[in-house]
Design an enzyme around this catalytic site. Structure first.
Site, short mmCIF file in Angstrom:
data_model
loop_
_atom_site.label_atom_id
_atom_site.label_comp_id
_atom_site.label_asym_id
_atom_site.label_seq_id
_atom_site.Cartn_x
_atom_site.Cartn_y
_atom_site.Cartn_z
N SER A 1 51.21 42.87 36.59
CA SER A 1 50.90 42.43 35.24
C SER A 1 50.72 40.91 35.24
CB SER A 1 52.04 42.80 34.29
OG SER A 1 53.15 41.96 34.54
N LYS A 2 50.46 40.37 34.07
CA LYS A 2 50.23 38.93 33.93
C LYS A 2 51.34 38.09 34.55
CE LYS A 2 46.73 38.05 30.71
NZ LYS A 2 46.56 39.21 29.80
#
Ligand code: GLU
Length: 488
Positions: free
Chosen positions: A254-255
């Site tokens: 994810s980010k």
């Protein structure tokens, strides 16, 4: 293999493609190229609410950047088109209607409100979620009544209530799903758009897809799709579900793990060839040691047998290392060409490219040795372009030196260098090594002092090469400025 290999990458244009999504495209592409088959791009744009403007362009540009050319799809077209699902709505409607008339699907009139209440009730009773099949057995009369009320129905699949679906996943082997765990899926929504499931099955059939290679998250959709293939009388393709990609902490990528959109990797200065090599190793390997492989080597060796079943770990340090390897493999001209757009984004480096391209070309090989990304290039080369260096004067005093001896070293260096006609690596070495002896300094001390004077940094490319690239005039000016600092 009997049937020609035809594989597809079927992105939904709901945002810039992320790393995992592009890895799916890449594995399909490698598979197609390895078997001399076709790689098809199909845009799955039937979820109108989630569509994001401009995404199709971003997806196609990402494929182009990575050199993943497609044989059929947007722009190139092909005989199985159109390749946008939103332009194929009639095909899905026909299939849905056929299933209804065969008794394999039914109209469902349940309101969103009823479905919500049903879900809440299931949660309360700790029951598995899923449609309660309220409309599965409506009488003709009940149906007519709902129609008369003006309710637009959805079409739901009549999933078998018993039995199993079995299939052999080309990566995971035998997979078995119990039919009674499967819901009566919506096939066609009330707005006439198909759901992913129906559209995917109809298109994979009509486009004669031979193998579906997709992310593991779709594994539980596959038995549902197989039931649909059966009901529609279509021969299903073969399936292979690719392992998940996790961050270095083993949580879903994810980010938090840095860039997830592939576009970011372009912006951050990664080379497409490095990216292709790196992404291929996310779930596939040649053996337990080979890391660097050319595009052709990847194509030649790619096979599903060597795709792992366990999750791949996205290791950013490895990507940086690999990108550095690819950067160093470029010729000086190639490196200048790929670095140029990134240099232009930096004020000083951009000016230097415009005003003195030769100078930039001279210094770039020194940077090429050290850079891991193209965005780093301007930063690593910054000291070549600045008019006046900024640094802490104490850095000029190398290890075990006094201020006095550093000052003396600079003055002696200045004098010797100013007398030198040629300013090249060999001549600089021939001047500076004996000078260290003359001054009673270790070479590391003299060179350390000079390095800071001419670059403003303690770590920089090799000193003589750097000085030669900077040229006599700049070097002397910088040494003079260093001496001035001591006299302040
Ligand atoms: N549109 C789906 C996606 O974006 C495709 C899944 C599949 O390959 O069937 O992932």
């Amino acid at each position: 293999m009997k049937k020609p290999v035809r594989v597809r990458y079927a992105p939904s244009p709901t945002g810039a493609p992320h790393v995992g999504n592009i890895r799916t495209a890449l594995f399909n592409w490698l598979f197609a190229r390895h078997y001399g088959g076709s790689f098809i791009v199909r845009i799955e744009d039937t979820d109108v609410a989630r569509k994001v403007e401009g995404t199709v362009e971003t997806i196609l540009n990402s494929l182009r950047w990575l050199g993943l050319d497609w044989d059929e799809g947007p722009e190139v077209e092909g005989k199985y088109g159109p390749y946008f699902q939103s332009q194929r709505l009639d095909l899905y409607r026909e299939a849905a209607e056929r299933l209804v008339s065969q008794g394999d699907a039914y109209y469902c009139y349940c309101s969103p409100q009823r479905l919500e209440e049903m879900r809440a009730e299931q949660v309360r009773r700790k029951q598995p979620p899923g449609y309660d099949r309220h409309c599965r057995n409506l009488s003709e009369q009940e149906r007519k009544q709902k129609e008369a009320e003006g309710i637009s129905p959805v079409v739901r699949f009549k999933a078998p209530l018993e039995g199993q679906v079995r299939f052999t996943d080309l990566i995971r082997g035998e997979v078995v799903f119990e039919n009674n765990t499967m819901d009566d899926l919506v096939l066609l929504k009330s707005d006439g758009y198909p759901t992913y499931h129906l559209a995917s099955v109809v298109d994979d059939h009509l486009m004669e897809i031979s193998h579906v290679l997709r992310a593991e998250e779709w594994l539980s959709s596959t038995p549902r799709h197989l039931l649909l293939y059966q009901a529609l009388g279509f021969e299903p393709p073969q399936f292979a579900h690719l392992p998940m990609i996790l961050g270095s902490d083993r949580s879903k990528l994810s980010k938090r793990h840095g860039a997830v959109s592939i576009v970011e990797y372009y912006k951050q200065g990664y080379l497409p060839e490095a990216m292709v090599n790196f992404l291929t190793l996310l779930g596939w390997s040649l053996d337990d040691k080979t890391e660097i492989m050319s595009r052709q080597e990847l194509i030649d060796n790619f096979s599903l047998e060597r795709v792992s079943r366990t999750a791949a770990i996205f290791n950013r340090d490895k990507l940086d290392w690999m990108n550095g390897v690819y950067i160093r493999s470029l010729t000086a001209d190639e490196f200048f060409n790929v670095a140029q757009p990134y240099l232009m984004e930096d004020k000083l480096a951009g000016e230097a490219v415009i005003l003195d391209e030769k100078y930039v070309r001279d210094i770039l090989p020194l940077i090429q040795e050290r850079a891991r990304t193209l965005t780093e290039v301007a930063e690593l080369a910054q000291f070549f372009f600045v008019e006046e260096l900024e640094y802490d004067a104490n850095l000029l005093i190398a290890k075990n030196m006094s201020r006095e001896s550093a000052n003396q070293a600079l003055k002696a260096g200045q004098q010797k260098l100013s007398q030198s006609e040629v300013f090249e690596v060999e001549s600089l070495e021939a001047i500076l090594r004996p000078l260290a002896v003359e001054l009673g300094l270790k070479t590391g001390q003299l060179f350390g002092t000079l390095r800071v004077a001419v670059t403003g940094r303690t770590a920089a490319p090799p000193l003589f090469q750097t000085m030669a690239a900077l040229g006599k005039e700049r070097c002397l000016k910088r040494i003079e400025a260093a001496i001035q600092r001591f006299s302040r």
